[in-house]
Design an enzyme around this catalytic site. Structure first.
Site, PDB file in Angstrom:
ATOM      1  N   GLU A  11     -11.215   4.376   6.602  1.00  0.00           N
ATOM      2  CA  GLU A  11     -10.049   5.073   7.194  1.00  0.00           C
ATOM      3  C   GLU A  11     -10.609   6.221   8.008  1.00  0.00           C
ATOM      4  O   GLU A  11     -10.593   7.378   7.590  1.00  0.00           O
ATOM      5  CB  GLU A  11      -9.095   5.577   6.101  1.00  0.00           C
ATOM      6  CG  GLU A  11      -7.783   6.099   6.691  1.00  0.00           C
ATOM      7  CD  GLU A  11      -6.820   6.632   5.646  1.00  0.00           C
ATOM      8  OE1 GLU A  11      -7.168   6.607   4.453  1.00  0.00           O
ATOM      9  OE2 GLU A  11      -5.734   7.091   6.028  1.00  0.00           O
ATOM     10  N   HIS A  55      -9.305   1.822  -0.199  1.00  0.00           N
ATOM     11  CA  HIS A  55      -9.179   2.551   1.048  1.00  0.00           C
ATOM     12  C   HIS A  55     -10.554   2.403   1.702  1.00  0.00           C
ATOM     13  O   HIS A  55     -11.549   2.869   1.152  1.00  0.00           O
ATOM     14  CB  HIS A  55      -8.904   4.020   0.790  1.00  0.00           C
ATOM     15  CG  HIS A  55      -7.488   4.314   0.412  1.00  0.00           C
ATOM     16  ND1 HIS A  55      -6.943   3.905  -0.762  1.00  0.00           N
ATOM     17  CD2 HIS A  55      -6.514   4.989   1.095  1.00  0.00           C
ATOM     18  CE1 HIS A  55      -5.678   4.312  -0.800  1.00  0.00           C
ATOM     19  NE2 HIS A  55      -5.381   4.955   0.304  1.00  0.00           N
ATOM     20  N   ASP A 113       2.323   3.318   2.990  1.00  0.00           N
ATOM     21  CA  ASP A 113       1.301   4.322   2.663  1.00  0.00           C
ATOM     22  C   ASP A 113       1.919   5.598   2.087  1.00  0.00           C
ATOM     23  O   ASP A 113       1.638   5.971   0.958  1.00  0.00           O
ATOM     24  CB  ASP A 113       0.436   4.642   3.892  1.00  0.00           C
ATOM     25  CG  ASP A 113      -0.926   5.235   3.532  1.00  0.00           C
ATOM     26  OD1 ASP A 113      -1.253   5.290   2.325  1.00  0.00           O
ATOM     27  OD2 ASP A 113      -1.674   5.638   4.444  1.00  0.00           O
ATOM     28  N   HIS A 128       1.511   5.406  -2.087  1.00  0.00           N
ATOM     29  CA  HIS A 128       1.016   6.477  -2.970  1.00  0.00           C
ATOM     30  C   HIS A 128       2.226   7.097  -3.669  1.00  0.00           C
ATOM     31  O   HIS A 128       2.795   8.083  -3.188  1.00  0.00           O
ATOM     32  CB  HIS A 128       0.266   7.529  -2.160  1.00  0.00           C
ATOM     33  CG  HIS A 128      -1.000   7.008  -1.571  1.00  0.00           C
ATOM     34  ND1 HIS A 128      -2.221   7.155  -2.201  1.00  0.00           N
ATOM     35  CD2 HIS A 128      -1.228   6.287  -0.444  1.00  0.00           C
ATOM     36  CE1 HIS A 128      -3.155   6.563  -1.463  1.00  0.00           C
ATOM     37  NE2 HIS A 128      -2.581   6.035  -0.394  1.00  0.00           N
ATOM     38  N   HIS A 183       0.839  -1.213   0.000  1.00  0.00           N
ATOM     39  CA  HIS A 183       0.000   0.000   0.000  1.00  0.00           C
ATOM     40  C   HIS A 183       0.874   1.263   0.000  1.00  0.00           C
ATOM     41  O   HIS A 183       1.473   1.620   1.017  1.00  0.00           O
ATOM     42  CB  HIS A 183      -0.921   0.017   1.226  1.00  0.00           C
ATOM     43  CG  HIS A 183      -1.930   1.123   1.172  1.00  0.00           C
ATOM     44  ND1 HIS A 183      -3.277   0.890   0.964  1.00  0.00           N
ATOM     45  CD2 HIS A 183      -1.805   2.469   1.260  1.00  0.00           C
ATOM     46  CE1 HIS A 183      -3.918   2.044   0.940  1.00  0.00           C
ATOM     47  NE2 HIS A 183      -3.044   3.029   1.132  1.00  0.00           N
ATOM     48  N   GLN A 219      -9.496   9.331  -5.418  1.00  0.00           N
ATOM     49  CA  GLN A 219      -9.212   9.990  -4.125  1.00  0.00           C
ATOM     50  C   GLN A 219     -10.371  10.870  -3.634  1.00  0.00           C
ATOM     51  O   GLN A 219     -10.658  10.937  -2.448  1.00  0.00           O
ATOM     52  CB  GLN A 219      -7.942  10.836  -4.287  1.00  0.00           C
ATOM     53  CG  GLN A 219      -7.638  11.821  -3.170  1.00  0.00           C
ATOM     54  CD  GLN A 219      -6.771  11.214  -2.080  1.00  0.00           C
ATOM     55  OE1 GLN A 219      -5.642  10.839  -2.304  1.00  0.00           O
ATOM     56  NE2 GLN A 219      -7.311  11.140  -0.892  1.00  0.00           N
TER      57      GLN A 219
HETATM   58 FE   FE2 Z   1      -3.483   5.126   1.406  1.00  0.00          FE
END
Ligand code: FE2
Length: 427
Positions: free
Chosen positions: A217, A214, A313, A59, A57, A152
């Site tokens: 969260e 995701h 992450d 970005h 995971h 996102q």
């Molecule tokens: Fe993430």
């Protein structure tokens, strides 16, 4: 003649004095006491030889953007989101690729040879998608990258209507992005969150793809989209192909409900990724005291037979100012946050940054057995627990039997009054 013979290695499962033979980029044999002619022979000196680290995971479209256009002063999730909004219109494909390639260099030096990265598809230009597809191609000889189409801003929250970002996800998949992403807890309503899970899982089922969302969260114990994710996984026959990332709301949920939920997740064969460094810094920020930790229930999920990985992450981006691509740092934090201090649990934390994420990515040929790819990392540690404790030096990193990175052993020289000078590996 062998291409490479490694002798006197300790393996993560505890076997010591092991030899690993390599021919044509593959492991041909693993056993003790092997003597055979080889172009290169390496004495591991009893140190730990592991399969490479894997990050399930990440970005990569945001990484190493720290300070652009300004730093996150408060260090909070909300300022991070605002900052990413400011940065997005300023992104160029060249700069994004440059940062991603630099991160891949950092990763390789740390023995991290496979990364699943989410890529934001809400920019109609799909600039980050194009950039990361190109990066994936360029790093392919030494690093496996898997891309997730990540809406996102919410797949149903496009400024031009509910179809806009769903179309962007589809366009990204058409271009070669591998996995369907989502963010149900960020949709406008609980109902929209559930609908987004349904639509995105149906899209994955139609195209024969994996899903990685995701999911939840949040510190809100009523954020229960993982329940829908498990349901849709079963309904559509996607068992073993779906990952719930973050799942931080599970930390705050009622124990009675979690008892039911974990069984449903196990039944659906969901995989889970917790992101300890980022979860422990971003969650619980609305609490006074006591403050919740905000990481999902890792030991309980593992006990239910669910595959759990720890992800990095973020590294130096709007949400997280720290990090360096070191998955042992991630395991170290995960171990602490989840209080996984038993001997068995500490070893599970090492698995959570090696074989567990490899299973999530479906990496072919991963492992330290005959027939597997000759990808491995020699660590300056005698076992997985010591590797985590020291965030051990990656002495040598191999890909398909070829050395691709090396670091000098960590040494200290002491000059203590009244004591002779002493040099060595002091810990
Ligand atoms: Fe993430």
């Amino acid at each position: 003649m062998l291409d490479l013979l490694i002798q006197n290695a300790t393996l993560p499962d505890g076997r010591s004095a092991m030899c690993v033979a390599v021919q044509d980029g593959k492991i041909t044999e693993v056993r003790p006491g092997m003597r055979a002619p080889a172009r290169e022979t390496l004495d591991a000196g009893g140190m730990l030889l592991s399969s490479p680290f894997v990050d399930a995971h990440f970005h990569m479209d945001a990484t190493l953007s720290y300070g652009l256009p300004r730093v996150n002063q408060s260090g909070t999730l909300l300022e991070g989101i605002a900052l990413w909004g400011e940065l997005k219109p300023l992104l160029t494909q060249e700069a994004l690729m440059e940062r991603a390639l630099a991160y891949c260099d950092w990763a390789v030096a740390k023995g991290l040879l496979a990364i699943r990265t989410h890529v934001d598809v809400c920019d109609p230009r799909l600039l980050a998608v194009e950039a990361l597809l190109e990066v994936k191609k360029r790093v392919a000889p030494y690093l496996d990258m898997q891309l997730v189409a990540f809406p996102q801003d919410g797949v149903l929250r496009g400024p031009q209507g509910a179809q806009q970002h769903l179309d962007s996800v589809k366009r990204a998949l058409d271009k070669g992005v591998d996995v369907v992403g989502g963010i149900p807890h960020f949709e406008r309503t609980m109902a929209d969150g559930a609908l987004s899970v349904k639509l995105l899982c149906e899209l994955a089922a139609q195209r024969g793809l994996m899903v990685d969302m995701h999911c939840d969260e949040s510190d809100d114990p009523l954020s229960r989209h993982v329940e829908t994710l498990a349901f849709e996984t079963q309904r559509l026959g996607l068992q073993g192909r779906v990952t719930g990332s973050h799942l931080t709301s599970m930390h705050s949920m009622d124990n009675y409900y979690v008892g039911k939920l974990v069984a449903l997740m196990a039944e659906a064969q969901l995989d889970v990724v917790a992101n300890p460094l980022v979860n422990i810094t971003l969650q619980g920020r609305h609490d006074t005291y006591p403050k919740r930790r905000g990481m999902t229930r890792v030991p309980e999920l593992l006990a239910a037979g669910i595959n759990v990985a720890f992800g990095h992450d973020c590294v130096m981006d709007p949400w997280y100012s720290l990090g360096c691509g070191d998955m042992l740092e991630v395991a170290h934090m995960g171990l602490h946050v989840a209080q996984m201090t038993s001997q068995a649990a500490m070893r599970q934390c090492f698995d959570a940054v090696t074989r567990n994420p490899a299973r999530i990515l479906g990496l072919p040929g991963y492992g330290l057995e005959a027939g597997c790819s000759a990808d491995f990392v020699l660590l300056q540690a005698r076992d997985p627990v010591e590797a985590i404790r020291l965030r051990a030096t990656r002495l040598k990193v191999f890909k398909r039997g070829k050395l691709i990175a090396a670091s000098p052993a960590a040494n200290s020289t002491l000059h203590l009054p009244g004591r002779p000078a002493q040099t060595g590996f002091m810990n």
